[in-house]
Design an enzyme around this catalytic site. Structure first.
Site, PDB file in Angstrom:
ATOM      1  CD  GLU A 153      -2.580  -1.494  -0.048  1.00  0.00           C
ATOM      2  OE1 GLU A 153      -3.030  -0.543  -0.715  1.00  0.00           O
ATOM      3  OE2 GLU A 153      -2.692  -2.677  -0.412  1.00  0.00           O
ATOM      4  CE1 TYR A 213      -2.883  -6.526  -6.273  1.00  0.00           C
ATOM      5  CE2 TYR A 213      -4.091  -7.329  -8.176  1.00  0.00           C
ATOM      6  CZ  TYR A 213      -4.037  -6.555  -7.038  1.00  0.00           C
ATOM      7  OH  TYR A 213      -5.130  -5.828  -6.659  1.00  0.00           O
TER       8      TYR A 213
END
EC number: 3.4.11.2
Length: 438
Positions: free
Chosen positions: A293, A368
């Site tokens: 994040e 990802y």
């Protein structure tokens, strides 16, 4: 209406054409929200400053689930109608091409998240508070907007609620005023930001700050404050490491909110990330997510995809950042992570094109992992000095702007001693999983 007509209510995005609108670009959102936690009632005023890109006899905004009470354009009452997820506005006078104008919308109701193929997204309810996670289509659940990642604007958010609650929002806290039983929190977001990266978090949280070159602020339920301090205790080092590898941290500060609920996954917003209580265990069991994040502040937030099909530029880079942090902090070689990811992908269907994964696969784990492996293959080809110079040039060149796969390929070519066409073709435009470089 078709795209290209005055007030077109679709965008150019091949994946989510119903989100976003044609005919104008937003420069600033000024949002004033009054929220009552108990009944879940919101009243709002959105003042949207924009510039027309063509003559507009009408225009549209993305907005759903709340009732519009009044609309003006440049101070004059405008006709409007809400249909589905759109607010259609007809100004009293047409807006000429290339002209700045202001739309003001007053609205009220009980926000509800937007149903989507990825679940319910947007303004959602905690047992005692609010969590907002808007990627990719949730922003219209709480304010009228041009909901496309390429339309980045600045923001002012004023949120009034009961004084018992702490409010964290994207941006820097500019003021806090209390009167009787309510408090008004004002946040200013000066960096150009897409709508999906703007959020408001409300809860009965304790807050603490950490001294570091980049100010860090945390909000969490008081019962887990001690565990949170430990689990996020290396975030300052993480910021320093990523700044060394990617270039300067792109915002004035960084806030982490640990919502009082279990969340499927953390969510990044501009200069703010939201985790669930399930991501705090007192053993740093989710530190790879903390790194992921944080990395989005460079890749996804400062650098925002021009269209959703370029999502690997967000998620592949953030996943690779997890591996880089693991190597720096715990000594686990990036190559170990890469080979583990390669084995995972090799056991899955080989039907995804990374540069165009389709709407259905927008947040597929393969985006990802294959995105991170693409970077590892590129690093193996360029060598470390050229690879990390490329990353810093990438973040500097496109600071607070939008990016595409083609732009990244073009920049990478300038840092290579030979052509990269074969590498990018294999990793980005073919379904078969390439072998890892030796």
């Amino acid at each position: 209406m078709k795209a290209g007509e005055p007030g077109a209510s679709t965008s150019h995005d091949a994946y989510l054409p119903q989100n976003g609108n044609g005919g104008y670009r937003v420069s600033h959102y000024d949002l004033e929200l009054d929220y009552r936690v108990g009944p879940g009632r919101l009243s709002g005023r959105a003042r949207i400053s924009a510039v027309s890109t063509q003559a507009l006899s009408r225009l549209s905004l993305d907005f759903r689930g709340l009732r519009t009470a009044r609309v003006t354009v440049d101070g004059r009452a405008a006709r409007y109608v809400q249909r589905g997820a759109k607010l259609h506005v007809t100004p009293a006078r047409p807006v000429q091409a290339g002209v700045a104008f202001v739309v003001e919308v007053r609205y009220l109701g009980s926000p509800t998240p937007v149903p989507s193929r990825w679940g319910e997204i947007g303004w959602d309810y905690l047992d005692d508070g609010v969590v907002v996670a808007s990627q990719p289509v949730g922003a219209p659940s709480w304010f009228p907007c041009n909901d496309h990642p390429s339309d980045k604007a600045t923001y002012r958010l004023s949120v009034t609620t009961a004084s018992a609650y702490l409010v964290e929002a994207t941006g820097q806290l500019a003021s806090l005023r209390s009167a009787a039983s309510t408090s008004t929190w004002e946040y200013v977001l000066a960096a150009p930001t897409p709508t999906y990266l703007v959020g408001v978090q409300i809860g009965r949280y304790g807050a603490f700050a950490v001294n570091s070159p980049v100010p860090q602020r945390f909000a969490a339920p008081t019962r887990i404050t001690s565990a949170a301090r430990h689990d996020f205790g290396r975030q300052g080092r993480m910021i320093e490491e990523f700044s060394r590898l990617f270039g300067p941290y792109p915002f004035p500060g960084y806030t982490v909110v640990i919502a009082d609920a279990e969340l499927d996954a953390p969510v990044e917003a501009q200069s703010l990330s939201v985790f669930g209580t399930n991501h705090v265990d007192g053993r740093r069991g989710s530190e790879h997510l903390v790194a992921h994040e944080l990395a989005h502040q460079w890749f996804g937030n400062s650098l925002t995809v021009a269209e959703w099909k370029h999502i690997w530029l967000n998620e592949g880079f953030a996943t690779y950042a997890e591996w880089l942090w693991s190597a720096a902090a715990d000594g686990v070689p990036v190559d170990t992570h890469a080979r583990r990811a390669w084995r995972t992908l090799a056991a899955q269907p080989q039907d995804l094109v990374l540069a165009d994964p389709t709407t259905e696969n927008l947040f597929d784990d393969r985006v990802y992992l294959r995105g991170a492996l693409t970077l590892h293959a590129l690093r193996s080809t360029l060598g470390d000095p050229a690879f990390f110079t490329l990353l810093k040039t990438w973040t500097t060149t496109h600071h607070h702007s939008t990016v595409t796969t083609d732009a990244f390929i073009a920049l990478a070519e300038t840092h290579a001693s030979g052509p990269l066409t074969a590498l990018f073709t294999r990793w980005l435009y073919r379904t078969a999983l390439p072998a890892l470089p030796a």
